[in-house]
Design a protein around this motif. Structure first.
Motif, PDB file in Angstrom:
ATOM      1  N   HIS A 165       0.815  -1.213   0.000  1.00 52.59           N
ATOM      2  CA  HIS A 165       0.000   0.000   0.000  1.00 52.59           C
ATOM      3  C   HIS A 165       0.853   1.269   0.000  1.00 52.59           C
ATOM      4  CE1 HIS A 165      -3.709  -2.337   0.911  1.00 52.59           C
ATOM      5  NE2 HIS A 165      -2.846  -3.138   1.512  1.00 52.59           N
ATOM      6  N   LEU A 166       2.157   1.110  -0.133  1.00 52.74           N
ATOM      7  CA  LEU A 166       3.063   2.252  -0.151  1.00 52.74           C
ATOM      8  C   LEU A 166       3.417   2.610  -1.587  1.00 52.74           C
ATOM      9  CD1 LEU A 166       5.453   1.235   2.785  1.00 52.74           C
ATOM     10  CD2 LEU A 166       3.591   2.901   2.849  1.00 52.74           C
ATOM     11  N   PRO A 167       3.862   3.828  -1.821  1.00 49.97           N
ATOM     12  CA  PRO A 167       4.243   4.221  -3.188  1.00 49.97           C
ATOM     13  C   PRO A 167       5.464   3.448  -3.670  1.00 49.97           C
ATOM     14  CG  PRO A 167       4.845   5.925  -1.611  1.00 49.97           C
ATOM     15  CD  PRO A 167       4.013   4.939  -0.858  1.00 49.97           C
ATOM     16  N   ARG A 168       5.561   3.294  -4.988  1.00 50.98           N
ATOM     17  CA  ARG A 168       6.715   2.609  -5.558  1.00 50.98           C
ATOM     18  C   ARG A 168       7.987   3.425  -5.369  1.00 50.98           C
ATOM     19  NH1 ARG A 168       4.566   0.069 -11.334  1.00 50.98           N
ATOM     20  NH2 ARG A 168       2.933  -1.289 -10.439  1.00 50.98           N
ATOM     21  N   GLN A 169       7.845   4.742  -5.420  1.00 55.14           N
ATOM     22  CA  GLN A 169       8.993   5.616  -5.190  1.00 55.14           C
ATOM     23  C   GLN A 169       9.500   5.436  -3.764  1.00 55.14           C
ATOM     24  OE1 GLN A 169       8.028   9.740  -5.752  1.00 55.14           O
ATOM     25  NE2 GLN A 169       9.926  10.461  -4.815  1.00 55.14           N
ATOM     26  N   ARG A 170      10.819   5.522  -3.596  1.00 58.86           N
ATOM     27  CA  ARG A 170      11.395   5.386  -2.263  1.00 58.86           C
ATOM     28  C   ARG A 170      10.827   6.456  -1.346  1.00 58.86           C
ATOM     29  NH1 ARG A 170      15.573   2.414  -0.466  1.00 58.86           N
ATOM     30  NH2 ARG A 170      16.642   3.067   1.434  1.00 58.86           N
ATOM     31  N   ALA A 171      10.289   6.033  -0.213  1.00 58.89           N
ATOM     32  CA  ALA A 171       9.600   6.939   0.704  1.00 58.89           C
ATOM     33  C   ALA A 171      10.254   6.894   2.077  1.00 58.89           C
ATOM     34  CB  ALA A 171       8.121   6.555   0.812  1.00 58.89           C
ATOM     35  N   LEU A 172       9.967   7.915   2.860  1.00 61.43           N
ATOM     36  CA  LEU A 172      10.348   7.933   4.268  1.00 61.43           C
ATOM     37  C   LEU A 172       9.181   7.328   5.040  1.00 61.43           C
ATOM     38  CD1 LEU A 172      12.233   8.784   6.587  1.00 61.43           C
ATOM     39  CD2 LEU A 172      11.093  11.022   6.572  1.00 61.43           C
ATOM     40  N   ALA A 194      12.361  -2.846   2.987  1.00 61.90           N
ATOM     41  CA  ALA A 194      13.761  -2.521   2.728  1.00 61.90           C
ATOM     42  C   ALA A 194      13.952  -1.534   1.580  1.00 61.90           C
ATOM     43  CB  ALA A 194      14.542  -3.804   2.432  1.00 61.90           C
ATOM     44  N   SER A 195      12.974  -1.400   0.701  1.00 54.75           N
ATOM     45  CA  SER A 195      13.111  -0.480  -0.429  1.00 54.75           C
ATOM     46  C   SER A 195      12.832   0.969  -0.035  1.00 54.75           C
ATOM     47  CB  SER A 195      12.171  -0.890  -1.561  1.00 54.75           C
ATOM     48  OG  SER A 195      10.818  -0.868  -1.137  1.00 54.75           O
ATOM     49  N   HIS A 196      12.496   1.199   1.226  1.00 55.46           N
ATOM     50  CA  HIS A 196      12.205   2.550   1.703  1.00 55.46           C
ATOM     51  C   HIS A 196      13.164   2.943   2.826  1.00 55.46           C
ATOM     52  CE1 HIS A 196       8.467   2.597  -0.611  1.00 55.46           C
ATOM     53  NE2 HIS A 196       8.209   1.393  -0.135  1.00 55.46           N
ATOM     54  N   ASP A 197      13.177   4.225   3.160  1.00 56.42           N
ATOM     55  CA  ASP A 197      13.915   4.706   4.323  1.00 56.42           C
ATOM     56  C   ASP A 197      12.994   4.552   5.542  1.00 56.42           C
ATOM     57  OD1 ASP A 197      16.292   5.583   3.003  1.00 56.42           O
ATOM     58  OD2 ASP A 197      15.185   7.313   2.247  1.00 56.42           O
ATOM     59  N   VAL A 198      13.312   3.602   6.408  1.00 53.22           N
ATOM     60  CA  VAL A 198      12.423   3.236   7.508  1.00 53.22           C
ATOM     61  C   VAL A 198      12.935   3.799   8.829  1.00 53.22           C
ATOM     62  CG1 VAL A 198      11.346   1.319   8.757  1.00 53.22           C
ATOM     63  CG2 VAL A 198      11.762   1.127   6.295  1.00 53.22           C
ATOM     64  N   VAL A 199      12.020   4.368   9.596  1.00 49.19           N
ATOM     65  CA  VAL A 199      12.320   4.835  10.946  1.00 49.19           C
ATOM     66  C   VAL A 199      11.411   4.073  11.904  1.00 49.19           C
ATOM     67  CG1 VAL A 199      12.470   6.798  12.516  1.00 49.19           C
ATOM     68  CG2 VAL A 199      12.891   7.125  10.071  1.00 49.19           C
ATOM     69  N   PRO A 200      11.920   3.081  12.639  1.00 42.48           N
ATOM     70  CA  PRO A 200      11.078   2.366  13.601  1.00 42.48           C
ATOM     71  C   PRO A 200      10.769   3.249  14.811  1.00 42.48           C
ATOM     72  CG  PRO A 200      13.038   1.085  12.989  1.00 42.48           C
ATOM     73  CD  PRO A 200      13.265   2.497  12.544  1.00 42.48           C
ATOM     74  N   ILE A 201       9.495   3.332  15.161  1.00 42.88           N
ATOM     75  CA  ILE A 201       9.050   4.090  16.328  1.00 42.88           C
ATOM     76  C   ILE A 201       8.435   3.097  17.308  1.00 42.88           C
ATOM     77  CG2 ILE A 201       7.620   5.963  17.183  1.00 42.88           C
ATOM     78  CD1 ILE A 201       9.722   6.948  15.266  1.00 42.88           C
ATOM     79  N   VAL A 202       9.064   2.917  18.466  1.00 46.65           N
ATOM     80  CA  VAL A 202       8.601   1.959  19.467  1.00 46.65           C
ATOM     81  C   VAL A 202       7.785   2.712  20.507  1.00 46.65           C
ATOM     82  CG1 VAL A 202       9.273   0.171  21.112  1.00 46.65           C
ATOM     83  CG2 VAL A 202      10.689   0.590  19.081  1.00 46.65           C
ATOM     84  N   PHE A 256      17.156  -3.910  14.554  1.00 45.42           N
ATOM     85  CA  PHE A 256      17.182  -2.633  13.836  1.00 45.42           C
ATOM     86  C   PHE A 256      18.593  -2.313  13.333  1.00 45.42           C
ATOM     87  CE2 PHE A 256      13.527  -1.385  16.857  1.00 45.42           C
ATOM     88  CZ  PHE A 256      12.584  -1.909  15.993  1.00 45.42           C
ATOM     89  N   ARG A 257      19.567  -2.466  14.197  1.00 46.87           N
ATOM     90  CA  ARG A 257      20.928  -2.105  13.821  1.00 46.87           C
ATOM     91  C   ARG A 257      21.490  -3.017  12.743  1.00 46.87           C
ATOM     92  NH1 ARG A 257      22.715  -1.233  20.149  1.00 46.87           N
ATOM     93  NH2 ARG A 257      21.865   0.892  20.369  1.00 46.87           N
ATOM     94  N   ALA A 258      21.052  -4.271  12.720  1.00 47.65           N
ATOM     95  CA  ALA A 258      21.499  -5.190  11.675  1.00 47.65           C
ATOM     96  C   ALA A 258      21.071  -4.702  10.295  1.00 47.65           C
ATOM     97  CB  ALA A 258      20.958  -6.588  11.929  1.00 47.65           C
ATOM     98  N   ARG A 259      20.036  -3.866  10.255  1.00 49.13           N
ATOM     99  CA  ARG A 259      19.542  -3.318   8.994  1.00 49.13           C
ATOM    100  C   ARG A 259      19.861  -1.834   8.871  1.00 49.13           C
ATOM    101  NH1 ARG A 259      17.032  -7.403  10.929  1.00 49.13           N
ATOM    102  NH2 ARG A 259      16.123  -9.008   9.595  1.00 49.13           N
ATOM    103  N   ARG A 260      20.744  -1.357   9.722  1.00 46.76           N
ATOM    104  CA  ARG A 260      21.210   0.034   9.719  1.00 46.76           C
ATOM    105  C   ARG A 260      20.052   1.010   9.901  1.00 46.76           C
ATOM    106  NH1 ARG A 260      25.984   0.232   5.057  1.00 46.76           N
ATOM    107  NH2 ARG A 260      27.262  -1.436   5.963  1.00 46.76           N
ATOM    108  N   LEU A 261      19.156   0.663  10.797  1.00 47.46           N
ATOM    109  CA  LEU A 261      18.021   1.520  11.116  1.00 47.46           C
ATOM    110  C   LEU A 261      18.235   2.152  12.489  1.00 47.46           C
ATOM    111  CD1 LEU A 261      15.081  -0.817   9.992  1.00 47.46           C
ATOM    112  CD2 LEU A 261      16.256   0.936   8.642  1.00 47.46           C
ATOM    113  N   ALA A 262      17.829   3.400  12.614  1.00 46.58           N
ATOM    114  CA  ALA A 262      17.957   4.121  13.882  1.00 46.58           C
ATOM    115  C   ALA A 262      16.571   4.230  14.514  1.00 46.58           C
ATOM    116  CB  ALA A 262      18.549   5.505  13.660  1.00 46.58           C
ATOM    117  N   PRO A 263      16.250   3.388  15.499  1.00 49.40           N
ATOM    118  CA  PRO A 263      14.908   3.421  16.097  1.00 49.40           C
ATOM    119  C   PRO A 263      14.766   4.577  17.072  1.00 49.40           C
ATOM    120  CG  PRO A 263      16.251   1.822  17.235  1.00 49.40           C
ATOM    121  CD  PRO A 263      17.105   2.354  16.113  1.00 49.40           C
TER     122      PRO A 263
END
Length: 281
Positions: A165-172, A194-202, A256-263
């Motif tokens: 349900h997300l756009p094909r273009q790389r999104a935040l 993985a195709s997007h810039d992901v910010v996990p919010i816990v 998160f860190r294994a995927r270089r994500l900053a939660p």
């Protein structure tokens, strides 16, 4: 009417898109940020002629300056709306989520970006799925619905389908959940985005992990299924409870860190300034 707090975000790489906006890109020729030179036949805009560079060209060609244009990006929120998100401590988790969604939608509009929302429990909820939009008040009605929602979903497994349900273009993408789901499922969700810039919010509330008296009989409830049981709190069990909480936090951080994500952990009320500091850190 309560004033909506604005937050500021940014993406690590260059923005890619067609619409002008706030974010740096590596495309376009008529912006304000100098990117390099090109031959006139490759970038036919005589207004950008660089006479000094043309005189230095050994082949005697005309050289123009290239200036990158600022672009907009899609901003989306993928949210867990399962039963555990209805937990209420000092704040109700869904109220914190609603404040976040309202602030993010407003900030995206102010920045010139589109905003979308995907709400998930056992399935993706059509009533809480909003396509990318640049409408000014896109988040207000959404936040009102979130504040009145009484979540019933026994799981958040539809998070694995949110990428459809997300756009094909790389999104935040802000992935918002309490992450009270199996770690393998968390990893599957992260990999699907993985195709997007992901910010996990816990989203956690301190009352979820707080214990009462040092010992005694207490009733505990599993938030997703609603199953209840009685436990006798004693010092040894209290230590195991605290250790399990710390282990869960470390396991999530490792995933998160294994995927270089900053939660970002929100353990209380929503604070727009804290989100801004997260991106500036």
């Amino acid at each position: 009417m309560t004033r909506i707090r604005e937050l500021h975000y940014r993406v690590a790489g260059a923005a890619v898109g067609l619409f002008p906006g706030h974010h740096r890109s590596r495309s376009g020729t008529s912006g304000f940020e100098f990117r390099g030179h090109a031959a006139l036949q490759d970038a036919p805009d005589v207004r950008r002629l660089d006479l000094h560079a043309s005189l230095r060209d050994p082949f005697g060609g005309w050289i123009v300056r290239l200036h990158s244009e600022r672009k907009s990006i899609p901003v989306a929120m993928v949210a867990d709306l399962s039963a555990s998100m209805g937990f209420e401590g000092a704040q109700r988790k869904l109220d914190v989520l609603a404040d976040f969604a309202e602030s993010l939608a407003w900030s995206a509009w102010r920045t010139g970006d589109s905003f979308g929302f995907v709400g998930c429990e056992e399935r993706v909820l059509p009533a809480f799925t909003q396509l990318q939009s640049r409408v000014r008040g896109a988040g207000v009605a959404l936040a009102q619905r979130l504040r009145t929602l009484q979540p019933q979903g026994r799981s958040a497994r539809a998070l694995r389908e949110a990428h459809r349900h997300l756009p094909r273009q790389r999104a935040l993408v802000f992935l918002v959940s309490d992450f009270h789901l199996p770690l393998a499922e968390v990893e599957t969700v992260l990999d699907s985005l993985a195709s997007h810039d992901v910010v996990p919010i816990v989203l956690w509330q301190p009352a979820e992990f707080a214990l009462g008296a040092a010992r005694g009989l207490a009733q505990v409830r599993e938030p997703e299924s609603g199953a209840q049981r009685w436990l006798w709190w004693r010092p040894a069990l209290r230590e195991r409870w605290a250790a399990a909480h710390d282990e869960r936090r470390q396991a999530l951080l490792q995933a998160f860190r294994a995927r270089r994500l900053a939660p970002m952990f929100i353990e209380g009320a929503f604070d727009a300034d804290a989100v801004t500091r997260h991106f500036l850190a």
